[in-house]
Design a protein around this motif. Structure first.
Motif, mmCIF file in Angstrom:
data_model
loop_
_atom_site.group_PDB
_atom_site.id
_atom_site.type_symbol
_atom_site.label_atom_id
_atom_site.label_comp_id
_atom_site.label_asym_id
_atom_site.label_seq_id
_atom_site.Cartn_x
_atom_site.Cartn_y
_atom_site.Cartn_z
ATOM 1 N N PRO A 22 0.804 -1.230 0.000
ATOM 2 C CA PRO A 22 0.000 0.000 0.000
ATOM 3 C C PRO A 22 0.831 1.272 0.000
ATOM 4 O O PRO A 22 0.501 2.241 -0.701
ATOM 5 N N ASN A 67 0.500 3.892 -3.074
ATOM 6 C CA ASN A 67 -0.095 5.197 -2.795
ATOM 7 C C ASN A 67 0.891 6.346 -2.950
ATOM 8 O O ASN A 67 0.479 7.496 -3.133
ATOM 9 N N LYS A 121 -6.315 0.734 -1.577
ATOM 10 C CA LYS A 121 -6.794 0.390 -0.238
ATOM 11 C C LYS A 121 -7.107 -1.090 -0.096
ATOM 12 O O LYS A 121 -6.821 -1.698 0.924
ATOM 13 N N GLU A 122 -7.716 -1.664 -1.136
ATOM 14 C CA GLU A 122 -8.211 -3.031 -1.022
ATOM 15 C C GLU A 122 -7.447 -3.973 -1.950
ATOM 16 O O GLU A 122 -7.297 -3.702 -3.145
ATOM 17 N N ASP A 149 -13.397 3.025 6.268
ATOM 18 C CA ASP A 149 -12.551 3.912 5.448
ATOM 19 C C ASP A 149 -11.124 4.004 5.982
ATOM 20 O O ASP A 149 -10.322 4.784 5.488
ATOM 21 N N PHE A 150 -10.814 3.206 7.009
ATOM 22 C CA PHE A 150 -9.476 3.129 7.613
ATOM 23 C C PHE A 150 -9.057 4.415 8.332
ATOM 24 O O PHE A 150 -7.907 4.542 8.744
ATOM 25 N N ASN A 199 -3.854 -1.016 7.369
ATOM 26 C CA ASN A 199 -4.278 0.370 7.222
ATOM 27 C C ASN A 199 -3.332 1.102 6.276
ATOM 28 O O ASN A 199 -2.129 1.177 6.552
ATOM 29 N N PRO A 200 -3.832 1.653 5.172
ATOM 30 C CA PRO A 200 -2.950 2.315 4.205
ATOM 31 C C PRO A 200 -2.387 3.642 4.698
ATOM 32 O O PRO A 200 -1.464 4.187 4.099
ATOM 33 N N TYR A 201 -2.926 4.161 5.796
ATOM 34 C CA TYR A 201 -2.477 5.459 6.310
ATOM 35 C C TYR A 201 -1.371 5.347 7.352
ATOM 36 O O TYR A 201 -0.776 6.343 7.744
#
Length: 447
Positions: free
Chosen positions: A101, A105, A140-141, A230-231, A400-402
């Motif tokens: 991710p 991203n 994200k997925e 939405d994480f 979690n991508p964040y």
């Protein structure tokens, strides 16, 4: 006339003399023999089952590309510094679920769909679906969007058990038809742990997974998560989240599995091979480790049984997870076709076949897996079991991508580890973990 000829001749001699005084260019590479460098972060030992010499590993690749040279560069923090300086290696080793991710991203890597469509070695119907989906991401997925890479080789989640230790404790050996539940695995770990005072002589369970990874696996099997949909939020107040953390805490604080409070010297593989761990949360690859380190092994091969990973409830469906290591191609790569040829040689070609023949792990191509000839009877048995697991339904543990996996591990080290030593109550630690992770998420969203 003669005078003019002499003048021309004189100019010619002077020109040759001047040229001779300059740099000798006879050994300089021309456009036809200039070395094309491919930079990668795979270490040589990961690529070939028989040699770590890059000239040997890529001998046949070099025959096709005689002007190419492959060099290995450092990963980790050195890699991130190169990426920041727009000097990324061409082929980047990536832990799929944990790291992909971030790379996607931040637009560090390129999608490979168009290149794969032209490849003679790639047939999507011949690839294990999990191997594609763990490198297919829409940001994200997993399982959606572009394909960014493939595993080098892989195995699903699984666990090893010591047959004699389980039988002595009156415990059943887990099977494909009757795997352990997480609750039952905790009971096994308690019964199999051998303590003398504060010293653990035999760990019931060896598991180097971080607490959050175990928690998220349990939650995902329930159809839940630590993360909001939405994480952007962490759900640490959810009773199921706290119960999953309490499950991990109880195992670790009591010494039924390894932790900073009760550390292991190794990663579980040497402990299991020497009878110092009754169960080991590793997959197929460990079998090759046990064979390569045969002199250190005290447990008989007949007692090393590869089993499915735990399920959520009795008679529940067996769902496997995996987070294979593979590689992607940098978005800044100049000679894309050459680099893709090399990437393909590693993941779909000769090197994939060599690794499979030693039983190190499953190749990504079913056709290779089905036709491989493994000499070791021990590894052949484990390999066939892993192939059965590979056909099971699967899921990917949500990431979690964040927030980077490293950052979350840091939070666990900061609060979960002191919890084990009694510096916080359980609820205090959960509150602190939740607040710090939320700050990290907010920062990640803002950036």
């Amino acid at each position: 006339m003669i005078k003019n000829i002499l003048s021309v001749f004189t100019v010619f001699i002077v020109a040759v003399t001047i040229a001779g005084c300059g740099k000798d260019t006879s050994t300089e590479p021309t456009s036809s023999n200039k070395k094309e460098i491919i930079r990668m972060t795979y270490v040589s030992g990961e690529l070939d089952a028989t040699s770590s010499d890059l000239d040997v590993v890529f001998e046949n690749f070099y025959k096709k590309h005689p002007n190419c040279e492959i060099v290995v560069e450092e990963g980790g923090t050195a890699l991130m510094a190169k990426i920041a300086a727009n000097d990324a290696p061409d082929i980047i080793r990536v832990k799929s679920i944990d790291q992909l991710p971030t790379y996607v991203n931040k637009n560090i890597i390129m999608p490979l769909d168009d290149l794969l469509a032209k490849s003679e070695l790639f047939d999507e119907n011949d690839i294990y679906p999990l191997c594609i989906d763990c490198f297919r991401l829409d940001g994200k997925e997993f399982g959606k969007g572009y394909i960014y890479g493939l595993p080098k080789d892989w195995g699903t989640s699984a666990m090893w058990v010591n047959k004699s230790m389980l039988e002595e404790a009156g415990l059943e050996i887990p099977t494909m038809e009757k795997p352990l539940t997480y609750e039952k695995m905790a009971e096994y770990a308690k019964k199999l742990t051998k303590k003398e005072g504060n010293e653990i002589k035999v760990f019931g369970l060896a598991d180097i997974s971080t607490p959050d990874r175990v928690v998220e696996t349990i939650l995902n099997l329930k159809g839940k998560s630590m993360w909001s949909e939405d994480f952007k939020k962490v759900n640490m107040d959810d009773p199921d989240v706290r119960a999953a953390f309490k499950y991990v805490y109880d195992l670790k604080v009591n010494g039924y599995t390894n932790s900073p409070l009760y550390p292991m010297e190794g990663n579980g593989n040497p402990e299991f091979a020497r009878g110092k761990a009754a169960m080991n949360m590793f997959g197929l690859y460990s079998g090759s480790v046990y064979e390569r380190n045969d002199k250190e092994r005290t447990v008989d091969y007949k007692d090393m049984i590869l089993c499915p990973s735990p399920i959520l409830e009795e008679n529940g469906k067996l769902i496997v997870t995996a987070a294979p290591v593979g590689a992607v191609i940098s978005a800044s790569t100049k000679n894309i076709d050459l680099v893709f040829d090399c990437w393909e040689f590693i993941h779909l070609g000769e090197l994939a076949e060599k690794r499979a023949a030693k039983g190190f792990n499953l190749p990504v191509k079913k056709s290779i897996a089905e036709n491989v000839n493994i000499a070791s009877e021990f590894q052949k048995k484990n390999y066939e079991f892993a192939r059965k697991l590979a056909e099971c339904d699967y899921m990917f543990v949500k990431v979690n991508p964040y927030v980077s996996n490293t950052s979350i591990a840091g939070v666990m080290e900061k609060y979960f580890t002191p919890l084990l030593f009694g510096q916080y109550t359980f609820d205090e630690a959960m509150d602190l973990i939740g607040k710090e992770i939320q700050l990290l998420i907010d920062e990640g969203v803002a950036n």
